[in-house]
Design an enzyme around this catalytic site. Structure first.
Site, PDB file in Angstrom:
ATOM      1  N   HIS A  57      -3.561  -4.748  10.744  1.00  0.00           N
ATOM      2  CA  HIS A  57      -2.780  -3.318  11.146  1.00  0.00           C
ATOM      3  C   HIS A  57      -3.274  -2.194  10.380  1.00  0.00           C
ATOM      4  CE1 HIS A  57       0.560  -3.234   7.896  1.00  0.00           C
ATOM      5  NE2 HIS A  57       0.681  -2.042   8.367  1.00  0.00           N
TER       6      HIS A  57
ATOM      7  N   LEU B  62       5.101  -0.198   1.497  1.00  0.00           N
ATOM      8  CA  LEU B  62       4.654  -0.730   2.580  1.00  0.00           C
ATOM      9  C   LEU B  62       4.188  -1.857   2.612  1.00  0.00           C
ATOM     10  CD1 LEU B  62       3.794   2.710   3.993  1.00  0.00           C
ATOM     11  CD2 LEU B  62       6.112   1.539   4.441  1.00  0.00           C
ATOM     12  N   SER B  63       4.139  -2.687   3.666  1.00  0.00           N
ATOM     13  CA  SER B  63       3.312  -4.041   3.757  1.00  0.00           C
ATOM     14  C   SER B  63       1.856  -3.703   3.141  1.00  0.00           C
ATOM     15  CB  SER B  63       3.628  -4.782   4.934  1.00  0.00           C
ATOM     16  OG  SER B  63       2.897  -3.988   6.004  1.00  0.00           O
ATOM     17  N   GLU B  64       1.205  -2.846   3.677  1.00  0.00           N
ATOM     18  CA  GLU B  64      -0.123  -2.427   3.265  1.00  0.00           C
ATOM     19  C   GLU B  64      -0.016  -0.912   3.211  1.00  0.00           C
ATOM     20  OE1 GLU B  64      -0.768  -6.621   4.908  1.00  0.00           O
ATOM     21  OE2 GLU B  64      -0.073  -4.708   5.814  1.00  0.00           O
ATOM     22  N   THR B  65      -1.334  -0.679   2.114  1.00  0.00           N
ATOM     23  CA  THR B  65      -1.688   0.865   2.130  1.00  0.00           C
ATOM     24  C   THR B  65      -3.098   1.002   1.829  1.00  0.00           C
ATOM     25  OG1 THR B  65       0.377   1.664   0.841  1.00  0.00           O
ATOM     26  CG2 THR B  65      -1.785   3.098   0.673  1.00  0.00           C
TER      27      THR B  65
END
Length: 278
Positions: A74, A43-46
């Site tokens: 986000h 994902l774009s961030e974790t």
């Protein structure tokens, strides 16, 4: 085994917005493993939630598939709403790599309908590679001038004439990949209504669905250049072109180049829960 939650952020509709994975109890996971987990989930961030070290309620670490970020919008919004749903009260403070980030929740019964975060006030400078950036985006000019804002990640803003022009942008990611430590934020709109697109090969994200850390600086950028008065709550849409529509709200307070505060608001919805066995 480590449990995690996936939330779609800056939307109240499942499978829209920007997804983030939140490991709600990451104590004992070393940083190297966090990075590998973020790469695995892709994902774009974790986000990894850890015990607080200071005056906050919890500490968070944020990883893209390729690096760690001291702050991002986000992921912190998603983590705060996920954690807030398991706690009483309407406030929560997350410790991040750029300091404490406070949240205030609006509840609908037991459900968190939305949250507001007080973001770090960024610094800004003219962008040193503006010509190369514009060529990579495929435009010749920016109104106002290309400017870099840093509130953890480094966002570089390019203003386009219209939302129609913004929607047709097809950046050359090979060119943008030559620009380290930055995300290109293309924006257009007027008044209280704005649209952005974010491209960042440097952060491992070809195009982002919702970039909350870029929403606050956009409100500042508009205020500094007289495009929208300070103190105005603007609506920012993102992700439309990639089928992940998102809505963010941002307000900046200040005068000229003096910024007093910046706030970003939005919602999130849990879409999945899982267990990692690695």
């Amino acid at each position: 085994m480590h449990q995690y939650v996936v939330a779609d952020v800056f939307t109240s509709t499942p499978l829209e917005g920007n997804p983030v994975a939140v490991f709600t109890d990451a104590a004992g996971i070393p940083a190297e493993r966090m990075q590998r987990i973020a790469r695995e989930l892709n994902l774009s961030e974790t986000v990894f939630v850890l015990p607080a070290r200071g005056s906050g309620d919890v500490r968070v670490r944020i990883f893209t598939p390729v690096n760690e970020l001291p702050f991002a919008g986000h992921p912190t919004m998603g983590a705060a709403i996920v954690l807030g749903a398991t706690r009483s009260g309407n406030t929560l403070v997350l410790e991040t790599g750029v300091g404490d980030v406070p949240f205030e929740f609006k509840r609908d019964g037991q459900v968190i309908a939305s949250a507001r975060m007080r973001q770090p006030i960024p610094t800004w400078t003219p962008y040193e590679h503006a010509e190369l950036l514009l060529s990579g985006i495929g435009v010749t000019t920016s109104i106002p001038p290309v400017t870099a804002y840093r509130n953890g990640p480094r966002h570089v803003y390019v203003g386009l004439d219209s939302i129609a022009e913004l929607s047709t942008v097809e950046p050359d990611l090979r060119v943008l990949a030559k620009l380290p430590d930055m995300a290109a934020i293309c924006f257009a709109g007027e008044g209280r209504q704005w649209r952005i697109r974010m491209f960042s090969p440097a952060y491992g994200v070809a195009e982002d669905a919702a970039t909350g850390s870029a929403a606050g600086p956009l409100a500042i950028h508009l205020g500094r250049h007289g495009l929208c008065p300070f103190g105005t709550r603007i609506e920012i849409k993102q992700g439309v072109e990639i089928g992940r529509p998102s809505v963010m709200y941002a307000t900046a307070w200040g005068v000229g180049d003096t910024v007093e505060a910046v706030e970003v608001a939005g919602s999130a919805v849990v879409v999945a829960r899982g267990e990692l066995y690695a």
